[in-house]
Design a protein around this motif. Structure first.
Motif, mmCIF file in Angstrom:
data_model
loop_
_atom_site.group_PDB
_atom_site.id
_atom_site.type_symbol
_atom_site.label_atom_id
_atom_site.label_comp_id
_atom_site.label_asym_id
_atom_site.label_seq_id
_atom_site.Cartn_x
_atom_site.Cartn_y
_atom_site.Cartn_z
ATOM 1 N N GLN A 66 20.482 -34.719 5.956
ATOM 2 C CA GLN A 66 20.282 -33.614 6.898
ATOM 3 C C GLN A 66 19.059 -33.862 7.786
ATOM 4 N N GLU A 67 17.953 -34.264 7.176
ATOM 5 C CA GLU A 67 16.736 -34.501 7.957
ATOM 6 C C GLU A 67 16.901 -35.689 8.897
ATOM 7 N N ALA A 68 17.545 -36.756 8.426
ATOM 8 C CA ALA A 68 17.770 -37.932 9.270
ATOM 9 C C ALA A 68 18.693 -37.593 10.436
ATOM 10 N N SER A 69 19.727 -36.809 10.184
ATOM 11 C CA SER A 69 20.659 -36.415 11.253
ATOM 12 C C SER A 69 19.957 -35.588 12.317
ATOM 13 N N ALA A 70 19.113 -34.656 11.884
ATOM 14 C CA ALA A 70 18.379 -33.819 12.845
ATOM 15 C C ALA A 70 17.462 -34.670 13.714
ATOM 16 N N ALA A 71 16.779 -35.635 13.103
ATOM 17 C CA ALA A 71 15.886 -36.512 13.867
ATOM 18 C C ALA A 71 16.681 -37.360 14.854
ATOM 19 N N HIS A 72 17.810 -37.896 14.411
ATOM 20 C CA HIS A 72 18.663 -38.715 15.281
ATOM 21 C C HIS A 72 19.197 -37.893 16.456
ATOM 22 N N MET A 73 19.583 -36.654 16.189
ATOM 23 C CA MET A 73 20.129 -35.777 17.240
ATOM 24 C C MET A 73 19.119 -35.539 18.358
ATOM 25 N N ARG A 74 17.842 -35.564 18.042
ATOM 26 C CA ARG A 74 16.840 -35.337 19.089
ATOM 27 C C ARG A 74 16.363 -36.645 19.716
ATOM 28 N N GLY A 100 19.790 -37.979 -0.956
ATOM 29 C CA GLY A 100 21.070 -37.299 -0.981
ATOM 30 C C GLY A 100 21.263 -36.450 0.255
ATOM 31 N N PRO A 101 21.882 -35.284 0.103
ATOM 32 C CA PRO A 101 22.192 -34.432 1.255
ATOM 33 C C PRO A 101 20.957 -34.003 2.058
ATOM 34 N N GLY A 102 19.834 -33.752 1.386
ATOM 35 C CA GLY A 102 18.617 -33.348 2.111
ATOM 36 C C GLY A 102 18.105 -34.439 3.024
ATOM 37 N N VAL A 103 18.087 -35.676 2.538
ATOM 38 C CA VAL A 103 17.657 -36.819 3.358
ATOM 39 C C VAL A 103 18.622 -36.994 4.523
ATOM 40 N N CYS A 105 8.133 -41.563 9.959
ATOM 41 C CA CYS A 105 8.372 -40.644 8.851
ATOM 42 C C CYS A 105 9.157 -41.346 7.751
ATOM 43 N N ILE A 106 8.742 -41.111 6.537
ATOM 44 C CA ILE A 106 9.397 -41.700 5.366
ATOM 45 C C ILE A 106 10.235 -40.621 4.689
ATOM 46 N N LEU A 107 11.538 -40.838 4.694
ATOM 47 C CA LEU A 107 12.480 -39.932 4.042
ATOM 48 C C LEU A 107 13.009 -40.614 2.794
ATOM 49 N N GLY A 108 13.123 -39.889 1.711
ATOM 50 C CA GLY A 108 13.663 -40.511 0.515
ATOM 51 C C GLY A 108 13.925 -39.522 -0.585
ATOM 52 N N GLY A 109 14.695 -39.972 -1.542
ATOM 53 C CA GLY A 109 15.072 -39.136 -2.670
ATOM 54 C C GLY A 109 13.916 -38.837 -3.596
ATOM 55 N N VAL A 167 16.160 -45.545 10.656
ATOM 56 C CA VAL A 167 16.397 -46.859 10.053
ATOM 57 C C VAL A 167 16.717 -46.660 8.569
ATOM 58 N N PRO A 168 18.000 -46.753 8.198
ATOM 59 C CA PRO A 168 18.348 -46.593 6.780
ATOM 60 C C PRO A 168 18.105 -47.892 6.019
ATOM 61 N N TRP A 169 17.473 -47.765 4.873
ATOM 62 C CA TRP A 169 17.255 -48.917 4.003
ATOM 63 C C TRP A 169 18.431 -48.923 3.033
ATOM 64 N N MET A 170 19.490 -49.576 3.466
ATOM 65 C CA MET A 170 20.779 -49.505 2.774
ATOM 66 C C MET A 170 20.722 -50.011 1.347
ATOM 67 N N ARG A 171 19.882 -50.912 1.043
ATOM 68 C CA ARG A 171 19.768 -51.515 -0.282
ATOM 69 C C ARG A 171 19.496 -50.492 -1.366
ATOM 70 N N THR A 172 18.942 -49.343 -0.974
ATOM 71 C CA THR A 172 18.505 -48.357 -1.951
ATOM 72 C C THR A 172 19.566 -47.319 -2.297
ATOM 73 N N GLY A 173 20.700 -47.337 -1.614
ATOM 74 C CA GLY A 173 21.801 -46.435 -1.952
ATOM 75 C C GLY A 173 21.616 -45.021 -1.450
ATOM 76 N N GLY A 174 22.453 -44.120 -1.972
ATOM 77 C CA GLY A 174 22.382 -42.720 -1.599
ATOM 78 C C GLY A 174 22.683 -42.484 -0.140
ATOM 79 N N ALA A 175 21.956 -41.564 0.472
ATOM 80 C CA ALA A 175 22.175 -41.205 1.870
ATOM 81 C C ALA A 175 21.817 -42.326 2.828
ATOM 82 N N SER A 176 21.150 -43.358 2.345
ATOM 83 C CA SER A 176 20.709 -44.445 3.214
ATOM 84 C C SER A 176 21.774 -45.530 3.377
ATOM 85 N N CYS A 177 22.961 -45.327 2.797
ATOM 86 C CA CYS A 177 24.043 -46.316 2.929
ATOM 87 C C CYS A 177 24.813 -46.131 4.209
#
Length: 163
Positions: A140-148, A135-138, A36-40, A153-163
């Motif tokens: 939230q979705e990433a946290s829910a996926a991680h919890m299950r 941001g917060p939506g990404v 799944c691709i999550l992003g701003g 895999v955050p692409w930190m270079r892109t900033g925002g919630a992926s840092c």
């Protein structure tokens, strides 16, 4: 009553996620993996859009046929990924019922009556989630996926919630 309603919504979301995963299994085999691709909806860095486009093209070529990508049908990162991931045959865009991505790339599929239900289903279907900006939506979705138990895999270079 609110608790019962919340439990019922969770059950419906889980059933909808099972239907989506089954559709993937039927279309691509039971060993198919979902990334799944999550992003701003906007790009934060001056070169983030070109990085996403290049990544989508190379990753789409390099990944085997048993892997499919799912976006949430949103503008920005997800649209750029979908439009640049090969011929689009490996991309599915999960949207609320009655909506269309308008990407012209990938296959639109439906799950959830609204954006919140779609987000819940999205968090239940992937094996791996790649986060790009957001941001917060990404988050939230990433946290829910991680919890299950899904890999995130955050692409930190892109900033925002992926840092």
């Amino acid at each position: 009553a609110a608790f019962v309603e919340a439990c019922f919504k969770d059950l419906l979301s889980t059933q909808a996620a099972d239907r989506v995963r089954n559709a993937f299994g039927n279309a691509f085999g039971s060993n198919a993996r979902i990334i799944c691709i999550l992003g701003g909806t906007e790009f934060r860095g001056p070169d983030s859009e070109s990085l996403v486009k290049a990544f989508a093209g190379k990753f789409g070529e390099a990944i085997g046929s048993g892997v499919k990508f799912v976006t949430g049908g949103m503008p920005g990162v997800q649209e750029a990924f979908a439009k640049n991931c090969g011929d689009g045959s490996k991309v599915w865009n999960l949207l609320p019922v009655g909506q269309a991505s308008g990407y012209g790339a990938g296959t639109d599929i439906h799950g959830g009556a609204d954006l919140e239900e779609r987000k819940t289903i999205f968090g239940l279907i992937g094996d791996i989630y790649i986060t790009i900006g957001g941001g917060p939506g990404v988050s939230q979705e990433a946290s829910a996926a991680h919890m299950r138990g899904a890999a995130v895999v955050p692409w930190m270079r892109t900033g925002g919630a992926s840092c």
